[in-house]
Design a protein around this motif. Sequence first.
Motif, PDB file in Angstrom:
ATOM      1  N   GLU A   1      -3.441 -59.000 -82.828  1.00 38.49           N
ATOM      2  CA  GLU A   1      -3.245 -60.423 -82.601  1.00 38.49           C
ATOM      3  C   GLU A   1      -3.847 -61.276 -83.704  1.00 38.49           C
TER       4      GLU A   1
ATOM      5  N   VAL B   1       2.949 -59.474 -77.531  1.00 37.76           N
ATOM      6  CA  VAL B   1       2.167 -60.407 -78.342  1.00 37.76           C
ATOM      7  C   VAL B   1       3.081 -61.494 -78.869  1.00 37.76           C
TER       8      VAL B   1
ATOM      9  N   LEU C   1      -1.578 -52.304 -75.073  1.00 39.24           N
ATOM     10  CA  LEU C   1      -1.733 -51.664 -76.372  1.00 39.24           C
ATOM     11  C   LEU C   1      -1.453 -50.179 -76.253  1.00 39.24           C
TER      12      LEU C   1
ATOM     13  N   VAL D   1      -1.395 -57.583 -72.734  1.00 43.05           N
ATOM     14  CA  VAL D   1      -0.944 -56.774 -73.858  1.00 43.05           C
ATOM     15  C   VAL D   1      -1.223 -55.312 -73.558  1.00 43.05           C
TER      16      VAL D   1
ATOM     17  N   GLY E   1       3.498 -53.579 -75.979  1.00 41.71           N
ATOM     18  CA  GLY E   1       2.942 -53.708 -77.324  1.00 41.71           C
ATOM     19  C   GLY E   1       3.177 -55.042 -77.992  1.00 41.71           C
ATOM     20  N   TRP E   2       3.636 -54.958 -79.245  1.00 43.81           N
ATOM     21  CA  TRP E   2       3.663 -56.167 -80.072  1.00 43.81           C
ATOM     22  C   TRP E   2       4.678 -57.172 -79.584  1.00 43.81           C
TER      23      TRP E   2
ATOM     24  N   SER F   1       0.807 -54.841 -82.945  1.00 47.64           N
ATOM     25  CA  SER F   1       0.322 -55.586 -81.779  1.00 47.64           C
ATOM     26  C   SER F   1      -0.996 -56.305 -82.069  1.00 47.64           C
TER      27      SER F   1
ATOM     28  N   GLU G   1       3.243 -49.192 -83.896  1.00 48.75           N
ATOM     29  CA  GLU G   1       3.306 -50.073 -82.729  1.00 48.75           C
ATOM     30  C   GLU G   1       1.951 -50.768 -82.507  1.00 48.75           C
ATOM     31  N   TYR G   2       0.879 -50.021 -82.649  1.00 47.46           N
ATOM     32  CA  TYR G   2      -0.453 -50.608 -82.480  1.00 47.46           C
ATOM     33  C   TYR G   2      -0.710 -51.680 -83.540  1.00 47.46           C
TER      34      TYR G   2
END
Length: 411
Positions: free
Chosen positions: A270, A7, A24, A22, A3-4, A268, A264-265
């Motif tokens: 960008e 990123v 996701l 990534v 996840g993030w 992430s 979490e999404y």
Amino acid sequence: MAGWLAVLAASVLGATTDTAVVALPASGQALFERQWQPARPDGGGDGLGPLYNAPSCGSCHSDATHGHGPLSDGVVPAALVITLEAASSEARTEPAGDPVYGHVFNSAAVEGVRAEGTVTVRYHELAGTYYPGGTRWKIRVPEYRFETLNYGPLATRTVIKPRLAPALFGVGLLEAVPDDAITRGAAGARLAWQWRHGARYLGRFGWQSASLSVRDQVTKAFANEMGLTTPDRAHDDCTGRQPCAEPPPGPPEVDEASVAALVEYVKSIEVPPATHAQEEDAEGRRIFAAIGCPNCHRPELPVERTAPDGTRVTGTISPYTDLQVHDLGHGMADRDSTGRVVPSRWRTAPLWGIGFRMSRPERPVFLHDGRARTVEEAVLWHLGEATSEQRLFGELSPYRRAILLHWLETL
Ligand code: HEC
Ligand code: HEC
């Protein structure tokens, strides 16, 4: 690395967005787009409402960019949320809302329940002239009106806070900026400290940094804008004068696994790459610096996180914000329901992603309530602590001002 964090690693290690791998959380993205349903008598549905503003995150933050703001007079669109706050929330805890309408004026309701009402906006144009050069400029001043108030009048001291859904680019990165990078050298008034459960936290999300974390903001959105309870917030935005004062029975309407996946999404999401050519970049950046814009729109901030395996990931991001809050003068301040100006401090808006916003079919609007139709109008509204930078912007030659504005539009 999921996840993030991936990123973050990709951003700070200089990888381009194409090469970043990534992973996701797919269900997080689905939850972001999901149209939540009202509870049904047979026990089905999700528990949306009874009062709400929009049935999905994506309906306000469409494709993670800013919401569609008003381009002309009329009923305010769903993505321009009218939030409400009791006067004098000096204690810097989570502020109270209006005694009847709560924290958010809910413009929609499930069947059989009255929505809170309708708000319209009217714009008055204000014109002026740049010196030297004599080029004319125009800005528009919003005036909000409650056309219907289905649960009686607002309290006279309630502060009316119209807020456009902001872009969600890079919020995971903004959360990874260490507190001391924000507080270093800052006057106390510029820091959005808040007390919760006896401890002090630095606010950093929302137009005034009223939310402490992405999770804090997301669970607020569920409660206030969608009428959905979570493990963090057991109540909808409902007061004793409304048909939903009692929290819904049973477990939270959105469970922990869903909140975690959604957060979490969102973290992430960008930052879209800037759209300018290199030689344009140098010149625009020089003018931006020469007139002092980086005093608040800091081109670089450090980020720091510990991965689950214990590895420390550090680096630098380019959000063009100091994550501090600033007074931009009376014209930008909120007003209470009697029209009295309430001193207001605004988080320096990150400028990354403006290029992407400009490339979209829907024309973007700027500032916390979408009053600015162009980047130029947004800069003209800067007074208060930004008065001298705004004056220098006005004194640029038309040619240099055009270079700067073009550069901002490609960030
Ligand atoms: C009715 C419109 C609306 C809906 C629905 C909505 N938001 Fe928002 N969102 C906003 C507004 C308005 C703000 C700014 C709040 C403020 O300044 O106080 C915001 C702010 C945010 C921020 C902070 C961004 C930043 O940089 O400060 C995040 C993250 C966010 N929303 C995520 C979500 C998620 C996830 C959902 C779904 C659970 C959601 N929002 C649902 C309108 C909405
Ligand atoms: C004193 C701090 C300060 C200075 C100096 C400053 N800004 Fe800002 N800027 C802000 C704040 C705070 C906001 C958010 C305003 C709001 O919430 O409506 C903002 C918003 C903006 C926006 C709108 C972003 C959006 O997405 O809505 C633009 C564009 C912008 N600034 C450009 C500039 C430029 C160009 C300069 C230099 C002439 C400058 N700013 C100087 C604090 C500052």
